[in-house]
Design a protein around this motif. Structure first.
Motif, PDB file in Angstrom:
ATOM      1  N   THR A 137       0.860  -1.353  -0.038  1.00  0.00           N
ATOM      2  CA  THR A 137       0.041   0.005   0.063  1.00  0.00           C
ATOM      3  C   THR A 137       0.932   1.074   0.105  1.00  0.00           C
ATOM      4  O   THR A 137       1.897   1.030   0.121  1.00  0.00           O
ATOM      5  CB  THR A 137      -0.932  -0.053   1.242  1.00  0.00           C
ATOM      6  N   ASP A 189       0.946   3.658   2.388  1.00  0.00           N
ATOM      7  CA  ASP A 189       1.296   3.712   3.599  1.00  0.00           C
ATOM      8  C   ASP A 189       2.688   2.889   3.869  1.00  0.00           C
ATOM      9  O   ASP A 189       3.776   3.145   4.562  1.00  0.00           O
ATOM     10  CB  ASP A 189       0.470   3.427   4.748  1.00  0.00           C
ATOM     11  N   ASP A 190       2.504   1.672   3.317  1.00  0.00           N
ATOM     12  CA  ASP A 190       3.829   0.685   3.399  1.00  0.00           C
ATOM     13  C   ASP A 190       5.072   1.103   2.744  1.00  0.00           C
ATOM     14  O   ASP A 190       6.127   1.068   3.232  1.00  0.00           O
ATOM     15  CB  ASP A 190       3.370  -0.689   2.873  1.00  0.00           C
ATOM     16  N   ARG A 228       3.986  -0.395  -8.452  1.00  0.00           N
ATOM     17  CA  ARG A 228       3.215  -1.295  -7.427  1.00  0.00           C
ATOM     18  C   ARG A 228       1.948  -1.617  -8.133  1.00  0.00           C
ATOM     19  O   ARG A 228       1.073  -0.646  -8.371  1.00  0.00           O
ATOM     20  CB  ARG A 228       3.094  -0.407  -5.935  1.00  0.00           C
ATOM     21  N   ASN A 229       1.506  -2.831  -7.905  1.00  0.00           N
ATOM     22  CA  ASN A 229       0.152  -3.361  -8.729  1.00  0.00           C
ATOM     23  C   ASN A 229      -0.269  -2.617 -10.039  1.00  0.00           C
ATOM     24  O   ASN A 229      -1.498  -2.104 -10.210  1.00  0.00           O
ATOM     25  CB  ASN A 229      -0.809  -2.924  -7.315  1.00  0.00           C
TER      26      ASN A 229
END
Length: 261
Positions: free
Chosen positions: A31, A33-34, A90-91
């Motif tokens: 995410t 935040d991660d 990411r993703n």
């Protein structure tokens, strides 16, 4: 000429020592935040589905491993028009994507050298992007002096089995080092090449090495990292680099027989 203590001797010394590897698990940065604070690490796409990990060290410069620039079948330098840096990938989405203007391996790195051991010591490359990345959340990372043996470091990387998001290993240990290379109990796999090794000694992450290869020690996966002392030469080589992306000029030097991640 820098002194080079053969890495095989370093690993032989490890084999005769009693060292407990305590690899910490990888954390998927799944995410926003991660991933906060690590966004300047990205996936360097090389064409034909292959990739390495790269890191912004200036708005228009990406640090990675030298061997990432070469076709493993032909030994020729890959054309830069096949390369793309995807920061914070990411993703299926990147915070910023840039094509590559120029790419250069360290002048002393020779991909086809039979001396695979010495080659690790020069396994660095710089990628110049076509356009700089200037976003607040994509601040380039600073560089720092190499870590000492026994020091704790961390790694952010992509790999073949985690190609769609980066992973963080917060703590791994420098289990051996010489003038030019580090041996660390960090997780490394295919795609991890070029991943930044971070020190937190200053209170914030600074790059102290780049993942070059992996090998087995006591049946555990360990990572081989290249020091950053050759970065000044690499910057100079990039400045002198012919802007023709097909004109690859890399001089010869040495390298060990390890699996490049």
């Amino acid at each position: 000429m820098r002194r080079f203590l053969p890495l095989l001797s370093l690993l032989a010394a490890l084999a005769s020592a009693t060292i407990a590897l305590a690899q910490t698990p990888l954390e998927r940065l799944a995410t926003g935040d991660d991933a906060r604070g690590w966004e300047a690490v990205g996936r360097l796409n090389l064409g034909a589905g292959s990739f390495c990990t790269g890191t912004l060290i200036a708005p228009d410069l990406v640090l990675t491993a030298g061997h990432c620039l070469f076709d493993p079948r032909s030994g020729e330098m890959l054309p830069v028009d096949r390369m793309e840096f995807r920061a914070g990938w990411r993703n299926g989405r990147a915070l910023a994507s840039r094509k590559v203007r120029r790419a250069v391996a360290h002048p002393a790195y020779a991909y086809l050298s039979a001396d695979r051991l010495g080659r690790v010591a020069w396994d660095l490359a710089l990628i110049e992007l076509e356009q700089p990345i200037r976003l607040p959340q994509l601040a380039p990372f600073d560089l720092a002096a190499p870590p000492r043996q026994g020091e704790t470091v961390g790694v952010v990387s992509y790999a073949h089995d985690r190609a769609e998001m980066p992973s963080l290993q917060r703590e791994c240990e420098v289990i051996a080092r010489d003038t030019d290379v580090l041996v660390m109990d960090c997780v490394a796999d295919f795609g991890t090449s070029g991943a930044p090794v971070f020190s937190m000694r200053s209170g914030h992450p600074e790059i102290v090495s780049v993942i070059s290869a992996k090998t087995l020690y006591n049946e555990e996966n360990v990572a081989i990292g290249t020091m950053l002392e050759g970065l000044a030469d690499l910057r100079a080589a990039l400045r002198l680099r012919n802007p023709d992306p097909q004109d690859a000029q890399v001089s010869s030097s040495g390298g060990a027989k390890f699996v490049r991640p």
